[in-house]
Design a protein around this motif. Sequence first.
Motif, PDB file in Angstrom:
ATOM      1  N   GLN A   1      -8.480   0.790 -15.523  1.00 36.04           N
ATOM      2  CA  GLN A   1      -7.354   2.025 -14.958  1.00 36.04           C
ATOM      3  C   GLN A   1      -8.188   2.605 -13.955  1.00 36.04           C
ATOM      4  OE1 GLN A   1      -4.114   2.508 -15.853  1.00 36.04           O
ATOM      5  NE2 GLN A   1      -4.410   3.806 -14.043  1.00 36.04           N
ATOM      6  N   ALA A   2      -9.586   3.105 -14.036  1.00 33.08           N
ATOM      7  CA  ALA A   2     -10.340   3.869 -13.132  1.00 33.08           C
ATOM      8  C   ALA A   2     -10.203   2.980 -11.653  1.00 33.08           C
ATOM      9  CB  ALA A   2     -11.549   3.967 -13.518  1.00 33.08           C
ATOM     10  N   TYR A   3     -10.220   1.812 -11.686  1.00 29.30           N
ATOM     11  CA  TYR A   3     -10.556   0.894 -10.517  1.00 29.30           C
ATOM     12  C   TYR A   3      -9.203   0.794  -9.878  1.00 29.30           C
ATOM     13  CZ  TYR A   3     -10.779  -3.683  -8.201  1.00 29.30           C
ATOM     14  OH  TYR A   3     -10.824  -4.431  -7.134  1.00 29.30           O
ATOM     15  N   VAL A   4      -7.867   0.719 -10.526  1.00 27.29           N
ATOM     16  CA  VAL A   4      -6.698   0.883 -10.241  1.00 27.29           C
ATOM     17  C   VAL A   4      -6.569   2.068  -9.474  1.00 27.29           C
ATOM     18  CG1 VAL A   4      -4.188   0.908 -10.571  1.00 27.29           C
ATOM     19  CG2 VAL A   4      -5.508  -0.914 -11.566  1.00 27.29           C
ATOM     20  N   ASP A   5      -6.663   3.440 -10.013  1.00 31.20           N
ATOM     21  CA  ASP A   5      -6.581   4.729  -9.295  1.00 31.20           C
ATOM     22  C   ASP A   5      -7.390   4.553  -8.055  1.00 31.20           C
ATOM     23  OD1 ASP A   5      -5.103   5.196 -11.429  1.00 31.20           O
ATOM     24  OD2 ASP A   5      -6.696   6.236 -12.549  1.00 31.20           O
ATOM     25  N   ARG A   6      -8.554   4.163  -8.196  1.00 32.22           N
ATOM     26  CA  ARG A   6      -9.462   4.230  -6.847  1.00 32.22           C
ATOM     27  C   ARG A   6      -9.025   3.372  -5.544  1.00 32.22           C
ATOM     28  NH1 ARG A   6     -13.674   2.645  -9.163  1.00 32.22           N
ATOM     29  NH2 ARG A   6     -14.007   0.469  -8.477  1.00 32.22           N
ATOM     30  N   ARG A   7      -8.689   2.146  -6.088  1.00 30.92           N
ATOM     31  CA  ARG A   7      -8.144   1.031  -5.014  1.00 30.92           C
ATOM     32  C   ARG A   7      -6.853   1.880  -4.356  1.00 30.92           C
ATOM     33  NH1 ARG A   7     -11.390  -2.282  -2.813  1.00 30.92           N
ATOM     34  NH2 ARG A   7     -10.024  -4.262  -2.654  1.00 30.92           N
ATOM     35  N   LYS A   8      -5.979   2.420  -5.260  1.00 32.62           N
ATOM     36  CA  LYS A   8      -4.728   2.984  -4.896  1.00 32.62           C
ATOM     37  C   LYS A   8      -4.999   3.959  -3.573  1.00 32.62           C
ATOM     38  CE  LYS A   8      -0.420   5.307  -6.171  1.00 32.62           C
ATOM     39  NZ  LYS A   8       0.450   5.841  -7.397  1.00 32.62           N
ATOM     40  N   GLN A   9      -6.074   4.953  -3.924  1.00 31.27           N
ATOM     41  CA  GLN A   9      -6.417   5.866  -2.714  1.00 31.27           C
ATOM     42  C   GLN A   9      -6.894   5.045  -1.522  1.00 31.27           C
ATOM     43  OE1 GLN A   9      -5.726   9.212  -2.848  1.00 31.27           O
ATOM     44  NE2 GLN A   9      -4.674   8.738  -4.701  1.00 31.27           N
ATOM     45  N   GLU A  10      -7.628   4.020  -1.911  1.00 29.33           N
ATOM     46  CA  GLU A  10      -8.146   3.205  -0.515  1.00 29.33           C
ATOM     47  C   GLU A  10      -6.949   2.479   0.183  1.00 29.33           C
ATOM     48  OE1 GLU A  10     -11.037   0.517  -2.431  1.00 29.33           O
ATOM     49  OE2 GLU A  10     -12.463   2.088  -2.997  1.00 29.33           O
ATOM     50  N   TYR A  11      -6.121   2.137  -0.523  1.00 29.61           N
ATOM     51  CA  TYR A  11      -5.170   1.355   0.060  1.00 29.61           C
ATOM     52  C   TYR A  11      -4.133   2.243   0.808  1.00 29.61           C
ATOM     53  CZ  TYR A  11      -6.215  -2.930  -2.366  1.00 29.61           C
ATOM     54  OH  TYR A  11      -7.003  -4.300  -2.788  1.00 29.61           O
ATOM     55  N   MET A  12      -3.975   3.349   0.148  1.00 30.94           N
ATOM     56  CA  MET A  12      -3.154   4.306   1.197  1.00 30.94           C
ATOM     57  C   MET A  12      -3.638   4.790   2.480  1.00 30.94           C
ATOM     58  SD  MET A  12      -1.861   6.620  -2.347  1.00 30.94           S
ATOM     59  CE  MET A  12      -0.863   7.991  -1.204  1.00 30.94           C
ATOM     60  N   GLU A  13      -5.063   4.973   2.279  1.00 25.98           N
ATOM     61  CA  GLU A  13      -5.715   5.284   3.477  1.00 25.98           C
ATOM     62  C   GLU A  13      -5.804   4.100   4.547  1.00 25.98           C
ATOM     63  OE1 GLU A  13     -10.321   6.606   5.016  1.00 25.98           O
ATOM     64  OE2 GLU A  13      -9.878   6.543   2.818  1.00 25.98           O
TER      65      GLU A  13
END
Length: 310
Positions: A290-302
């Motif tokens: 779950q932490a990985y998904v949250d982190r990747r979501k921020q990276e992909y948005m950027e």
Amino acid sequence: MSAVMILVTVLGASAQAGYPERAVTYIIAFNPGGQSDVEARRQQPYLEKTLGVSVQVQYKVGGGGSVGWAELAHARPDGYTIAGINMPHIVLQPLQRGDAGYETDQLRPVAWFQNTPIGLAVLRSSPFQTLEDVIAYAKENPGALTVGGSGTFSGHHLATTQLEKLAGIHVTYVPFTGAAPQVAAFLGGHVAAAMGNSDDLVQHRDRIRVLAIGSEQRFEALPDVPTFRELGFEMTPSIDRGVAVPAGTPDEVVRTLEEAFLEIVRTPEVRRQMVEQGFAPLEMGADEAQAYVDRRKQEYMELLRNLGQL
């Protein structure tokens, strides 16, 4: 607490403690024969042995995976419906499409168990010998080069968009409903190039020329293929595979499934098969997933903002 509330709580806890008591449906959001299906079929006998019930693989194909994930998102959160999930698909689709049918936070990851670097490949008969050749052609002929991939707003789609942006080119991305039809079309010469999964690149290496790969370092199964980074393009495209349940699924159920999937990926024979086939095993439990998904979501948005896609 009233007697009724106590009874409901006890009954609920008892039901969860007995999980699973009947067959589990394992949704695969892509075509039979693709990577997600291969892994689910590999896992199926292990899951049935560990869980003690039948595990039924069910295909819900369409929308680059969104049809299957929308069904999971709206399924009863009791652990009897699970689905294979892919990163970055489950993040990119809700960000990019109003009709994805689900939101990322409606899917609760149970585990991530596999990583697949993405590479750009052409057929052996292609005139393109290097990535530089492809880029030169695309610059001289905007939109003429066709690049096949699995799905829209998927790992393949993002990799193609990244390369276009970094190289200053325009190509025509051709989406397929899964890796199996994508590879068939590519090998049949229906697209000029493909953003392919590492296992497909390994399997068909005698018929294709891999020009670049998205691993951090040289990929063990394709040691002669340079990484995109080596060639001057700051991108490491890959697809992660895991499994999820609907949000709201009880923690006890999630832990039962988490243990079952992590036990599989720790099995030496499973790991050996993955590596031989061109996959990289992952071992990421529910909290870390779950932490990985949250982190990747921020990276992909950027990343999407930088690409002008958000």
